[in-house]
Design a protein around this motif. Structure first.
Motif, PDB file in Angstrom:
ATOM      1  N   GLY A 185       1.691   1.479 -11.987  1.00 17.40           N
ATOM      2  CA  GLY A 185       1.969   2.567 -11.069  1.00 17.40           C
ATOM      3  C   GLY A 185       2.041   3.916 -11.757  1.00 17.40           C
ATOM      4  O   GLY A 185       2.301   4.006 -12.959  1.00 17.40           O
ATOM      5  N   ALA A 186       1.806   4.976 -10.974  1.00 17.66           N
ATOM      6  CA  ALA A 186       1.851   6.340 -11.493  1.00 17.66           C
ATOM      7  C   ALA A 186       3.245   6.941 -11.439  1.00 17.66           C
ATOM      8  O   ALA A 186       3.414   8.142 -11.675  1.00 17.66           O
ATOM      9  CB  ALA A 186       0.891   7.221 -10.686  1.00 17.66           C
ATOM     10  N   SER A 187       4.265   6.126 -11.149  1.00 23.24           N
ATOM     11  CA  SER A 187       5.610   6.659 -10.966  1.00 23.24           C
ATOM     12  C   SER A 187       6.149   7.341 -12.213  1.00 23.24           C
ATOM     13  O   SER A 187       6.858   8.356 -12.120  1.00 23.24           O
ATOM     14  CB  SER A 187       6.567   5.538 -10.543  1.00 23.24           C
ATOM     15  N   GLY A 188       5.856   6.815 -13.403  1.00 21.21           N
ATOM     16  CA  GLY A 188       6.322   7.455 -14.629  1.00 21.21           C
ATOM     17  C   GLY A 188       5.793   8.874 -14.752  1.00 21.21           C
ATOM     18  O   GLY A 188       6.536   9.803 -15.089  1.00 21.21           O
ATOM     19  N   ALA A 189       4.499   9.053 -14.457  1.00 23.26           N
ATOM     20  CA  ALA A 189       3.912  10.395 -14.503  1.00 23.26           C
ATOM     21  C   ALA A 189       4.531  11.295 -13.446  1.00 23.26           C
ATOM     22  O   ALA A 189       4.794  12.475 -13.696  1.00 23.26           O
ATOM     23  CB  ALA A 189       2.397  10.304 -14.311  1.00 23.26           C
ATOM     24  N   ILE A 190       4.765  10.749 -12.246  1.00 27.75           N
ATOM     25  CA  ILE A 190       5.361  11.547 -11.169  1.00 27.75           C
ATOM     26  C   ILE A 190       6.772  11.983 -11.534  1.00 27.75           C
ATOM     27  O   ILE A 190       7.161  13.138 -11.325  1.00 27.75           O
ATOM     28  CB  ILE A 190       5.373  10.753  -9.854  1.00 27.75           C
TER      29      ILE A 190
ATOM     30  N   ILE B 210       0.818  -1.211   0.000  1.00 31.86           N
ATOM     31  CA  ILE B 210       0.000   0.000   0.000  1.00 31.86           C
ATOM     32  C   ILE B 210       0.858   1.271   0.000  1.00 31.86           C
ATOM     33  O   ILE B 210       0.398   2.342  -0.395  1.00 31.86           O
ATOM     34  CB  ILE B 210      -0.946  -0.007   1.224  1.00 31.86           C
ATOM     35  N   LEU B 211       2.133   1.168   0.423  1.00 29.02           N
ATOM     36  CA  LEU B 211       3.012   2.332   0.371  1.00 29.02           C
ATOM     37  C   LEU B 211       3.221   2.822  -1.060  1.00 29.02           C
ATOM     38  O   LEU B 211       3.538   3.990  -1.281  1.00 29.02           O
ATOM     39  CB  LEU B 211       4.365   2.009   1.003  1.00 29.02           C
ATOM     40  N   HIS B 212       3.033   1.925  -2.021  1.00 28.01           N
ATOM     41  CA  HIS B 212       3.218   2.282  -3.428  1.00 28.01           C
ATOM     42  C   HIS B 212       2.294   3.435  -3.815  1.00 28.01           C
ATOM     43  O   HIS B 212       2.734   4.472  -4.340  1.00 28.01           O
ATOM     44  CB  HIS B 212       2.953   1.046  -4.306  1.00 28.01           C
ATOM     45  N   ILE B 213       1.015   3.276  -3.536  1.00 30.00           N
ATOM     46  CA  ILE B 213       0.061   4.330  -3.911  1.00 30.00           C
ATOM     47  C   ILE B 213       0.175   5.532  -2.978  1.00 30.00           C
ATOM     48  O   ILE B 213       0.020   6.677  -3.415  1.00 30.00           O
ATOM     49  CB  ILE B 213      -1.385   3.787  -3.925  1.00 30.00           C
ATOM     50  N   LEU B 214       0.485   5.317  -1.715  1.00 27.41           N
ATOM     51  CA  LEU B 214       0.601   6.437  -0.784  1.00 27.41           C
ATOM     52  C   LEU B 214       1.740   7.370  -1.187  1.00 27.41           C
ATOM     53  O   LEU B 214       1.596   8.605  -1.182  1.00 27.41           O
ATOM     54  CB  LEU B 214       0.814   5.919   0.636  1.00 27.41           C
ATOM     55  N   MET B 215       2.883   6.806  -1.538  1.00 28.22           N
ATOM     56  CA  MET B 215       4.025   7.643  -1.937  1.00 28.22           C
ATOM     57  C   MET B 215       3.733   8.390  -3.236  1.00 28.22           C
ATOM     58  O   MET B 215       4.058   9.578  -3.367  1.00 28.22           O
ATOM     59  CB  MET B 215       5.279   6.783  -2.076  1.00 28.22           C
ATOM     60  N   ASN B 216       3.121   7.694  -4.199  1.00 25.01           N
ATOM     61  CA  ASN B 216       2.834   8.348  -5.474  1.00 25.01           C
ATOM     62  C   ASN B 216       1.792   9.448  -5.324  1.00 25.01           C
ATOM     63  O   ASN B 216       1.898  10.518  -5.929  1.00 25.01           O
ATOM     64  CB  ASN B 216       2.367   7.319  -6.499  1.00 25.01           C
ATOM     65  N   MET B 217       0.751   9.215  -4.539  1.00 21.42           N
ATOM     66  CA  MET B 217      -0.293  10.217  -4.378  1.00 21.42           C
ATOM     67  C   MET B 217       0.207  11.420  -3.590  1.00 21.42           C
ATOM     68  O   MET B 217      -0.201  12.552  -3.840  1.00 21.42           O
ATOM     69  CB  MET B 217      -1.525   9.610  -3.708  1.00 21.42           C
ATOM     70  N   TYR B 218       1.087  11.183  -2.640  1.00 28.52           N
ATOM     71  CA  TYR B 218       1.673  12.321  -1.926  1.00 28.52           C
ATOM     72  C   TYR B 218       2.503  13.173  -2.886  1.00 28.52           C
ATOM     73  O   TYR B 218       2.430  14.416  -2.860  1.00 28.52           O
ATOM     74  CB  TYR B 218       2.554  11.842  -0.765  1.00 28.52           C
ATOM     75  N   SER B 219       3.292  12.538  -3.739  1.00 28.87           N
ATOM     76  CA  SER B 219       4.098  13.280  -4.707  1.00 28.87           C
ATOM     77  C   SER B 219       3.210  14.028  -5.699  1.00 28.87           C
ATOM     78  O   SER B 219       3.503  15.175  -6.065  1.00 28.87           O
ATOM     79  CB  SER B 219       5.037  12.327  -5.450  1.00 28.87           C
ATOM     80  N   LEU B 220       2.120  13.397  -6.131  1.00 29.70           N
ATOM     81  CA  LEU B 220       1.201  14.067  -7.046  1.00 29.70           C
ATOM     82  C   LEU B 220       0.561  15.273  -6.372  1.00 29.70           C
ATOM     83  O   LEU B 220       0.422  16.338  -6.989  1.00 29.70           O
ATOM     84  CB  LEU B 220       0.128  13.077  -7.507  1.00 29.70           C
ATOM     85  N   TRP B 221       0.169  15.126  -5.119  1.00 32.49           N
ATOM     86  CA  TRP B 221      -0.405  16.245  -4.373  1.00 32.49           C
ATOM     87  C   TRP B 221       0.617  17.369  -4.201  1.00 32.49           C
ATOM     88  O   TRP B 221       0.290  18.548  -4.337  1.00 32.49           O
ATOM     89  CB  TRP B 221      -0.882  15.740  -3.012  1.00 32.49           C
TER      90      TRP B 221
END
Length: 310
Positions: free
Chosen positions: A211-216, A159-170
Motif C-alpha cells: 500500500g501507498a499509506s507510508g508515502a501518504i 478496493i477502498l484501500h486504493i481509493l482512500m490512498n489515491m484521494y489523499s495523494l490527489w
C-alpha cells in the motif's frame, strides 16, 4: 536654362533583421529599426527580439519559499496516481503479483506463485519452493509494495484501500508538488514509502504488507510542517496530522501500523529540512537531508538482513 534636378530622397530605413522591409519604427531600448514582425510589446513602445531576450536573461526566476519554480503544475502527482492504478489493474490480471512484489522481509515462494511462512533455518525446503523476501536479495519489494493495494474482496478494505490512498495523494500531492518542486516532492514521496517499508521489515519481517499509506503519511507530516512555515493551512494540516495519528493507533490490528509510522517519521525528517532550511544554504541542506535519510534506511535494511541471514 536647364532645370536643376531635385535632390534624391534618402532611402527609407529598413529593419535591422529584415533588410528588404522598410520601417520607421525604432526599438525603444537600442534605437534600431524594427518591422512589425520584430516588434515586441514593452512597457513603453516596442522593443526588438534581441533586447527582449537580453532583458529576460537579467530577470531573477520566481521561486517559492522552499525553492520550487513557480508556474509548474502537479504533473508527478497525476503520474503517481496513474502508476498506482496501473499496478492495481496488473494485480487484477495477475493475482500472483501481490505475493511477488509486496513488502515481505523473509518467506517462501511456492511453485504456484504464492507466499508461505518461512519456518526458520535448518528446516528443509519443499520441492519447488525457494526463499524470498528482502532478506534474500529482493530489495525492490521495499518500493514496489508501495504501488500495490488490496485486491477486491481481499483484506479488510478491499478496493477502498486504493481509493482512500489515491484521494489523499490527489489532495496533498497537488499542493506539495507545486510548493516543493518536482524533485523534492518525488524524493519525499519515495523515501517516505521506503521508510514505511523499512520499519515494517525491522519490526515484522515475516508479515507481508503493501500500500501507498507510508508515502501518504509522509506527505501529511511534511505538509503540516510546510503550513507552519507558510502560516497558511488550506487543507487543515493540524487536523490531518492528528487524524493520521489516531488512525495509526486505531488500525494497528488491521493494517500495517509499522508502515504508517515509518512513513510519517520519514516525512517529518525530510519535511524539516525542506521547509526550514536557510535560504542561503537551502539546496545543500536539502540534498544532505535526502542523503542522510537514505543512508539511514539502507543501514536499517543491512542490519536486519544480517540478523535474519546470520
Amino acid at each position: 536654362m536647364n532645370p536643376t534636378p531635385a535632390p534624391e530622397a534618402p532611402p527609407a530605413p529598413a529593419c535591422y533583421r529584415h533588410a528588404q522591409r522598410e520601417t520607421y519604427i525604432r526599438c525603444t531600448r537600442c534605437d534600431r529599426h524594427i518591422c512589425p514582425d520584430c516588434m515586441r510589446e514593452a512597457p513603453v513602445g516596442h522593443q526588438c527580439p534581441d533586447c527582449v531576450r537580453a532583458g529576460h536573461q537579467g530577470m531573477r526566476e520566481a521561486r517559492t519559499v522552499f525553492g520550487a519554480r513557480t508556474g509548474a503544475g502537479p504533473v508527478l502527482t497525476y503520474l503517481l496516481i496513474a502508476l498506482n492504478v496501473l499496478a492495481y489493474l496488473l494485480e487484477l490480471a495477475r493475482p500472483d503479483t501481490v505475493d511477488r512484489y509486496d513488502n515481505l522481509g523473509q518467506g517462501l515462494l511456492g511453485p504456484d506463485g504464492k507466499a508461505y511462512v518461512f519456518q526458520g533455518a535448518g528446516v528443509p525446503l519443499p520441492p519447488g519452493f525457494h526463499l524470498s523476501g528482502v532478506a534474500h536479495g529482493e530489495w525492490y519489494r521495499l518500493i514496489t509494495s508501495a504501488f500495490l493495494h488490496q485486491p477486491p474482496g481481499q483484506g479488510t478494505f478491499g478496493i477502498l484501500h486504493i481509493l482512500m490512498n489515491m484521494y489523499s495523494l490527489w489532495l496533498f500531492g497537488r499542493v506539495m508538488e507545486v510548493q516543493l518542486g518536482r524533485i523534492r516532492f518525488l524524493a519525499l514521496y519515495l523515501l517516505s514509502a521506503v521508510g514505511g517499508s523499512v520499519l515494517g521489515y525491522l519490526i515484522s519481517p515475516t508479515e507481508a504488507a503493501l500500500g501507498a499509506s507510508g508515502a501518504i503519511f509522509g506527505l501529511v507530516g511534511a505538509y503540516f510542517l510546510m503550513t507552519r512555515r507558510m502560516h497558511s493551512d488550506p487543507l487543515g494540516g493540524g487536523r490531518q496530522l492528528i487524524a493520521s495519528v489516531i488512525w495509526l493507533v486505531a488500525s494497528a490490528g488491521i493494517t500495517s501500523w509499522q508502515g504508517h509510522l515509518g512513513g510519517l517519521l520519514t516525512g517529518l525528517l525530510l519535511g524539516t529540512a525542506f521547509v526550514f532550511a536557510p535560504r542561503k544554504a537551502r539546496a545543500a541542506v536539502q540534498v544532505a537531508a535526502v542523503l542522510a535519510v537514505g543512508a539511514l534506511l539502507v543501514g536499517g535494511v543491512l542490519y536486519q538482513t544480517a540478523a535474519l541471514t546470520g
